[in-house]
Scaffold this motif. Structure first.
Motif, PDB file in Angstrom:
ATOM      1  N   UNK A  43       0.801  -1.201  -0.048  1.00 15.85           N
ATOM      2  CA  UNK A  43      -0.019  -0.048   0.044  1.00 15.85           C
ATOM      3  C   UNK A  43       0.841   1.210   0.081  1.00 15.85           C
ATOM      4  N   UNK A  44       1.957   1.254   0.950  1.00 18.69           N
ATOM      5  CA  UNK A  44       2.902   2.221   0.847  1.00 18.69           C
ATOM      6  C   UNK A  44       3.591   2.535  -0.570  1.00 18.69           C
ATOM      7  N   UNK A  45       3.893   1.149  -1.113  1.00 19.63           N
ATOM      8  CA  UNK A  45       4.667   1.439  -2.441  1.00 19.63           C
ATOM      9  C   UNK A  45       3.600   2.016  -3.487  1.00 19.63           C
ATOM     10  N   UNK A  46       2.441   1.641  -3.400  1.00 20.04           N
ATOM     11  CA  UNK A  46       1.465   2.132  -4.537  1.00 20.04           C
ATOM     12  C   UNK A  46       1.173   3.606  -4.287  1.00 20.04           C
ATOM     13  N   UNK A  47       1.156   4.286  -3.026  1.00 25.12           N
ATOM     14  CA  UNK A  47       1.205   5.523  -3.098  1.00 25.12           C
ATOM     15  C   UNK A  47       2.512   6.324  -3.380  1.00 25.12           C
ATOM     16  N   UNK A  48       3.660   5.577  -3.184  1.00 29.05           N
ATOM     17  CA  UNK A  48       4.980   6.003  -3.674  1.00 29.05           C
ATOM     18  C   UNK A  48       5.154   6.280  -5.173  1.00 29.05           C
ATOM     19  N   UNK A  49       4.446   5.352  -5.849  1.00 27.81           N
ATOM     20  CA  UNK A  49       4.420   5.076  -7.295  1.00 27.81           C
ATOM     21  C   UNK A  49       3.462   6.260  -7.947  1.00 27.81           C
ATOM     22  N   UNK A  50       2.160   6.565  -6.933  1.00 27.70           N
ATOM     23  CA  UNK A  50       1.503   7.717  -7.668  1.00 27.70           C
ATOM     24  C   UNK A  50       2.378   9.091  -7.251  1.00 27.70           C
ATOM     25  N   UNK A  51       2.914   9.101  -6.426  1.00 28.97           N
ATOM     26  CA  UNK A  51       3.692  10.353  -6.001  1.00 28.97           C
ATOM     27  C   UNK A  51       4.989  10.619  -6.677  1.00 28.97           C
ATOM     28  N   UNK A  52       5.406   9.671  -7.165  1.00 33.76           N
ATOM     29  CA  UNK A  52       7.019   9.708  -7.969  1.00 33.76           C
ATOM     30  C   UNK A  52       7.271   9.362  -9.242  1.00 33.76           C
ATOM     31  N   UNK A  53       6.403   8.432  -9.671  1.00 29.64           N
ATOM     32  CA  UNK A  53       6.392   7.837 -11.016  1.00 29.64           C
ATOM     33  C   UNK A  53       5.270   8.182 -11.945  1.00 29.64           C
ATOM     34  N   UNK A  54       4.190   8.296 -11.677  1.00 26.99           N
ATOM     35  CA  UNK A  54       3.009   8.968 -12.661  1.00 26.99           C
ATOM     36  C   UNK A  54       3.177  10.368 -12.694  1.00 26.99           C
ATOM     37  N   UNK A  55       3.454  10.568 -14.130  1.00 27.82           N
ATOM     38  CA  UNK A  55       3.794  12.049 -14.698  1.00 27.82           C
ATOM     39  C   UNK A  55       2.296  12.895 -14.377  1.00 27.82           C
ATOM     40  N   UNK A  56       1.490  12.430 -14.812  1.00 23.51           N
ATOM     41  CA  UNK A  56       0.221  13.211 -15.097  1.00 23.51           C
ATOM     42  C   UNK A  56      -0.853  12.761 -14.158  1.00 23.51           C
ATOM     43  N   UNK A  57      -1.388  13.617 -13.354  1.00 24.71           N
ATOM     44  CA  UNK A  57      -2.659  13.327 -12.318  1.00 24.71           C
ATOM     45  C   UNK A  57      -3.508  12.537 -13.104  1.00 24.71           C
ATOM     46  N   UNK A  86      -1.013 -12.959  -1.182  1.00 21.15           N
ATOM     47  CA  UNK A  86       0.111 -12.298  -0.079  1.00 21.15           C
ATOM     48  C   UNK A  86      -0.229 -11.309   0.885  1.00 21.15           C
ATOM     49  N   UNK A  87      -1.665 -10.956   0.889  1.00 19.40           N
ATOM     50  CA  UNK A  87      -2.204 -10.091   1.677  1.00 19.40           C
ATOM     51  C   UNK A  87      -2.311  -8.641   0.992  1.00 19.40           C
ATOM     52  N   UNK A  88      -2.276  -8.684  -0.310  1.00 22.14           N
ATOM     53  CA  UNK A  88      -2.646  -7.529  -0.959  1.00 22.14           C
ATOM     54  C   UNK A  88      -1.874  -6.202  -0.656  1.00 22.14           C
ATOM     55  N   UNK A  89      -2.355  -5.170  -0.121  1.00 23.09           N
ATOM     56  CA  UNK A  89      -1.588  -3.890   0.324  1.00 23.09           C
ATOM     57  C   UNK A  89      -1.027  -4.145   1.692  1.00 23.09           C
ATOM     58  N   UNK A  90      -1.319  -5.233   2.386  1.00 21.82           N
ATOM     59  CA  UNK A  90      -0.757  -5.286   3.672  1.00 21.82           C
ATOM     60  C   UNK A  90       0.749  -5.960   3.629  1.00 21.82           C
ATOM     61  N   UNK A  91       0.986  -6.567   2.279  1.00 25.49           N
ATOM     62  CA  UNK A  91       2.291  -7.510   2.456  1.00 25.49           C
ATOM     63  C   UNK A  91       3.424  -6.253   2.571  1.00 25.49           C
ATOM     64  N   UNK A  92       4.055  -6.795   3.661  1.00 27.32           N
ATOM     65  CA  UNK A  92       5.460  -6.118   4.072  1.00 27.32           C
ATOM     66  C   UNK A  92       6.703  -6.422   2.960  1.00 27.32           C
ATOM     67  N   UNK A  93       7.025  -5.315   2.408  1.00 24.07           N
ATOM     68  CA  UNK A  93       7.961  -5.469   1.234  1.00 24.07           C
ATOM     69  C   UNK A  93       9.556  -5.985   1.949  1.00 24.07           C
ATOM     70  N   UNK A  94      10.240  -6.586   1.272  1.00 21.43           N
ATOM     71  CA  UNK A  94      11.593  -6.927   1.590  1.00 21.43           C
ATOM     72  C   UNK A  94      12.673  -6.526   0.637  1.00 21.43           C
ATOM     73  N   UNK A  95      13.567  -6.448   0.641  1.00 19.74           N
ATOM     74  CA  UNK A  95      14.879  -6.033  -0.147  1.00 19.74           C
ATOM     75  C   UNK A  95      14.735  -7.048  -1.343  1.00 19.74           C
TER      76      UNK A  95
END
Length: 101
Positions: A37-51, A79-88
């Motif tokens: 879920x955090x990653x999805x928000x990060x993608x919206x904030x950092x990778x998607x150019x046009x709102x 994997x728990x959808x947005x709750x999955x904790x990411x690992x390196x």
């Protein structure tokens, strides 16, 4: 901080600077664990150019139906959808299954 690979396939690369794969370090202030879920928000904030393109990717605060989401080649629903904790080293793939006609 977590280092992950993000893939945008099936034409989704057009909303993220026309690049299919990103190797990124995701760091959020005050968070020790970063989930999808955090990653999805990060993608919206950092990778998607046009709102306006956010609506291509998200619907009702989640990944839009028709976009297959995989975490290390496994359906994110298992994997728990947005709750999955990411690992390196995790690979998160978003693949559009919708095609114009």
């Amino acid at each position: 901080m977590v280092r992950v690979i993000i893939e945008f396939l099936g034409g989704l690369d057009v909303i993220v600077k026309k690049q299919r794969q990103y190797k990124v370090d995701v760091q959020l202030d005050g968070k020790d664990e970063i989930n999808v879920g955090d990653l999805i928000q990060w993608i919206v904030d950092n990778l998607i150019e046009h709102e306006g393109d956010v609506n291509v990717f998200l619907e009702n605060d989640s990944i839009r139906p028709g976009i297959l989401t995989l975490i290390n080649d496994t359906d994110w629903e298992l994997e728990g959808e947005k709750e999955y904790v990411l690992e390196d080293g995790d690979v998160v793939s978003f693949t559009s299954t919708l095609h114009g006609g």
